[in-house]
Design an enzyme around this catalytic site. Structure first.
Site, PDB file in Angstrom:
ATOM      1  N   ASN A  61       0.838  -1.241   0.028  1.00 33.50           N
ATOM      2  CA  ASN A  61      -0.010   0.004  -0.060  1.00 33.50           C
ATOM      3  C   ASN A  61       0.598   1.163   0.059  1.00 33.50           C
ATOM      4  O   ASN A  61       1.744   1.435  -0.925  1.00 33.50           O
ATOM      5  CB  ASN A  61      -1.182  -0.063   0.899  1.00 33.50           C
ATOM      6  CG  ASN A  61      -0.757  -0.388   2.506  1.00 33.50           C
ATOM      7  OD1 ASN A  61      -0.188  -1.379   2.910  1.00 33.50           O
ATOM      8  ND2 ASN A  61      -0.987   0.560   3.426  1.00 33.50           N
ATOM      9  N   ASP A  62       0.828   2.291   0.977  1.00 36.88           N
ATOM     10  CA  ASP A  62       1.575   3.419   0.909  1.00 36.88           C
ATOM     11  C   ASP A  62       2.759   3.505   0.567  1.00 36.88           C
ATOM     12  O   ASP A  62       3.699   2.784   0.853  1.00 36.88           O
ATOM     13  CB  ASP A  62       1.421   4.067   2.160  1.00 36.88           C
ATOM     14  CG  ASP A  62      -0.024   4.251   2.926  1.00 36.88           C
ATOM     15  OD1 ASP A  62      -0.830   3.639   2.436  1.00 36.88           O
ATOM     16  OD2 ASP A  62      -0.045   4.771   4.231  1.00 36.88           O
ATOM     17  N   PRO A  63       3.127   4.400  -0.484  1.00 39.35           N
ATOM     18  CA  PRO A  63       4.424   4.689  -0.891  1.00 39.35           C
ATOM     19  C   PRO A  63       5.216   5.356   0.341  1.00 39.35           C
ATOM     20  O   PRO A  63       4.602   6.235   1.125  1.00 39.35           O
ATOM     21  CB  PRO A  63       4.608   5.675  -2.048  1.00 39.35           C
ATOM     22  CG  PRO A  63       3.152   6.302  -1.875  1.00 39.35           C
ATOM     23  CD  PRO A  63       2.193   5.399  -1.299  1.00 39.35           C
TER      24      PRO A  63
END
Ligand SMILES: *[C@@H]1O[C@H](CO)[C@@H](O)[C@H](O)[C@H]1NC(C)=O
Ligand SMILES: *[C@@H]1O[C@H](CO)[C@@H](O)[C@H](O)[C@H]1NC(C)=O
Ligand SMILES: *[C@@H]1O[C@H](CO)[C@@H](O)[C@H](O)[C@H]1NC(C)=O
Ligand SMILES: *[C@H]1O[C@@H](CO)[C@H](O)[C@@H](O)[C@@H]1NC(C)=O
Length: 576
Positions: A61-63
């Protein structure tokens, strides 16, 4: 997935069990106790992307913490090393020389100490003087999701890959005080160095329904003091995740280093990811370092009535300053729109958007986003259309390229706006999605709908239209841009929203441009030079590989002219 094939009922029971046992945390942090460690045996190919950032298997998910260091760009990301659903969260790590070809390394940070035993959540990297990268991340310390802020440093600065990271024992650096919400205290930003010689960071949070970014300062990066009041907050916006705070130049076309916060001729961007709506919102404003406050510009609105980076599958974005090409680059997580069971069967979930460079719009009212120029190195076979007329109901197929993996740039023009439909002020202007679902590509209009039909099957049973529709509203015009997944797949059980946003564009030249990056299960579109962006995740069953088609269409009474259309087949870079 072997297990799923043999015991589909067992998976379902697992899932129901897991949904029931969702520790009361946010939507993104559902715990699939039993699914999260089922390792992906067979990886399904069909919806894999060709040129987007993706892993061979498992969940991302999140960078996190993008930086440039000694010849390589580094991207870290929230990663489950053991399965295709969220869980066991570590920092995955990949490196690149061009932001397009990626090599996957071992995870950089993973739960191992008392200050991050329950998860290594999102954060940022800062390059300290002397070219010394340092990571700040959120550690989860117990099953109640108590969050603290930690740091990690490279074990060996001479390794350009920065493979190994150390989490020293003086962690955590920051814990919430009694006035704060310990379960909503996360995602430290990249630090900036003030003219007062102090490092500053923000940490996202909430108190009741008020979204908050707390400001901390430090002389030595180790001892952090919370400022008297938050840098900014706003009522009724819910939890502020993944804040990003950076300067943009008002005049130059280059990006700015995060530490250039305190000089003239700049504006500031504060971006937050709203946990409640699952979209990224930003304001432009002014940072007052002495007052330790950020004040959005007059016409800016915090939260869900404000500007969005993207109106589609796009969340938890993170930017960094690229010191080589002097630009600010931003990524985001484009989540899946299929089901969790599909993800387990696919063996992977989550991609990153194409990195976008961001600048302020010359009109000063918003940002412009555009795919980084390196993407163009993947362009292969090209086809063009010029001065092609599209009367009402007409469409033209763009033949000769790989329509499932393509980059398309088109400029449309029209002679007059006289036929534009009347804008109905009873429409909820916040709910562009509803407007697009009522006024889809097949609902005929005056000026528009016109645009592209991407990932279209031969018989047009499946297609993802990306299009404009222009309305007349008293003395001005209102442009709606849609990326409509409602007909994208014959499969019923998918999330198929009619994503849409307005485009703040001057129509005096009677032109509108559109660029779409089409990549098997994602269509990432940029309206009017990057003023309005929409990313859709779609899963066609017929319009796959060489059976995918691309058309330009017009379904409005005003004739539309394709001034110029360039479309390229795209190569697949080395991808992790
Ligand atoms: C978690 O919260 C529960 C309920 O408030 C409490 O009883 C328990 O001690 C907490 N656990 C930890 C590790 O703090
Ligand atoms: C603290 O944050 C959690 C997680 O977002 C939320 O469920 C809870 O309501 C918050 N509590 C307060 C008092 O804001
Ligand atoms: C245009 O509108 C007609 C009538 O609603 C519809 O049948 C047709 O599919 C539309 N064309 C496109 C390209 O959407
Ligand atoms: C992406 O998936 C869809 C469908 O499950 C959800 O509705 C979105 O909330 C989700 N987006 C994020 C950022 O989690």
């Amino acid at each position: 997935m072997e297990l799923a094939k043999k015991f589909p009922w067992a998976l379902l029971v697992f899932l129901l069990f897991c949904f029931a046992k969702n520790y009361g945390v946010e939507a993104s942090h559902k715990v699939y106790t039993s699914l999260q460690s089922l390792s992906a045996v067979n990886v399904k190919r069909v919806y894999r992307t060709g040129f987007h950032f993706q892993l061979e298997r498992n969940w991302i998910n999140d960078p996190n913490g993008p930086i440039y260091y000694n010849g390589f760009y580094h991207l870290f990301y929230q990663y489950n090393p053991e399965g295709a659903v969220w869980g066991n969260i570590a920092w995955g790590h990949s490196v690149s020389k061009d932001l397009i070809n990626w090599k996957k390394l071992e995870p950089a940070i993973f739960p191992s100490k008392i200050f991050d035993k329950y998860g290594c959540w999102s954060g940022s990297a800062t390059v300290l003087p002397g070219n010394k990268p340092i990571i700040l991340y959120t550690g989860v310390v117990d099953e109640n999701i108590t969050e603290v802020q930690n740091y990690a440093v490279p074990a060996d600065y001479s390794d350009p890959y920065l493979r190994k990271w150390i989490k020293p024992d003086n962690n955590p650096l920051i814990v919430a005080d009694e006035s704060m919400n310990t379960t909503a205290f996360r995602d430290p930003t990249t630090a900036w160095l003030g003219l007062d010689g102090l490092w500053k960071i923000l940490v996202g949070s909430r108190r009741k329904h008020r979204g908050i970014v707390y400001l901390y300062r430090s002389r030595d990066f180790m001892n952090w003091v919370k400022a008297k009041h938050p840098l900014h907050s706003s009522a009724n916006t819910g939890n502020w995740e993944c804040p990003d705070f950076f300067p943009v130049s008002l005049h130059a076309t280059n990006g700015l280093d995060t530490s250039l916060m305190e000089r003239n001729n700049i504006k500031h961007v504060l971006k937050v990811s709203l946990d409640g709506t699952r979209y990224d919102y930003y304001t432009l404003g002014t940072y007052f370092p002495q007052l330790e406050r950020y004040i959005p510009d007059k016409n800016m609105v915090d939260g869900l009535r404000g500007l969005r980076y993207d109106y589609g599958n796009f969340y938890a974005s993170k930017s960094f300053f690229d010191p080589i090409k002097k630009r600010r680059i931003m990524w985001a997580w484009a989540n899946e729109s299929d089901t969790t069971l599909d993800d387990v069967e696919k063996g992977w979930a989550g991609i990153q958007t194409i990195p976008r460079s961001i600048l302020i719009d010359p009109n000063g009212r918003q940002l412009l986003q555009w795919p980084i120029e390196e993407l163009e190195t993947l362009r292969r076979k090209k086809v063009e259309l010029h001065k092609k007329k599209l009367k009402k109901g007409e469409h033209v197929e763009v033949k000769g390229i790989a329509a499932a993996q393509a980059d398309v740039e088109v400029t449309f023009s029209f002679h007059s706006l006289d036929k534009a439909e009347k804008y109905d002020f009873s429409w909820d202007e916040l709910d562009t999605q509803k407007l697009c679902s009522q006024k889809g590509s097949t609902v005929q209009g005056g000026v528009g709908p016109f645009g592209l039909l991407t990932l279209a099957s031969q018989d047009l049973k499946e297609y993802t239209p990306v299009f404009f529709r222009i309305f007349k509203a008293n003395s001005k015009h209102i442009v709606l841009m849609c990326s409509d997944a409602s007909s994208s797949s014959l499969r019923e059980e998918l999330y198929k929203p009619s994503f849409a946003g307005f485009v703040d564009v001057d129509l005096t030249d009677k032109k509108l441009s559109l660029r779409s990056l089409i990549d098997h299960s994602v269509v990432e579109s940029f309206g009017a030079g990057g003023k309005t962006c929409i990313t859709s995740r779609v899963y066609p069953t017929l319009a796959i590989y060489e059976n995918a088609h691309l058309h330009a269409f017009n379904n409005g009474t005003e004739t539309i002219i394709i001034e110029k259309l360039d479309a390229w087949s795209m190569n697949s870079p080395q991808m992790n």
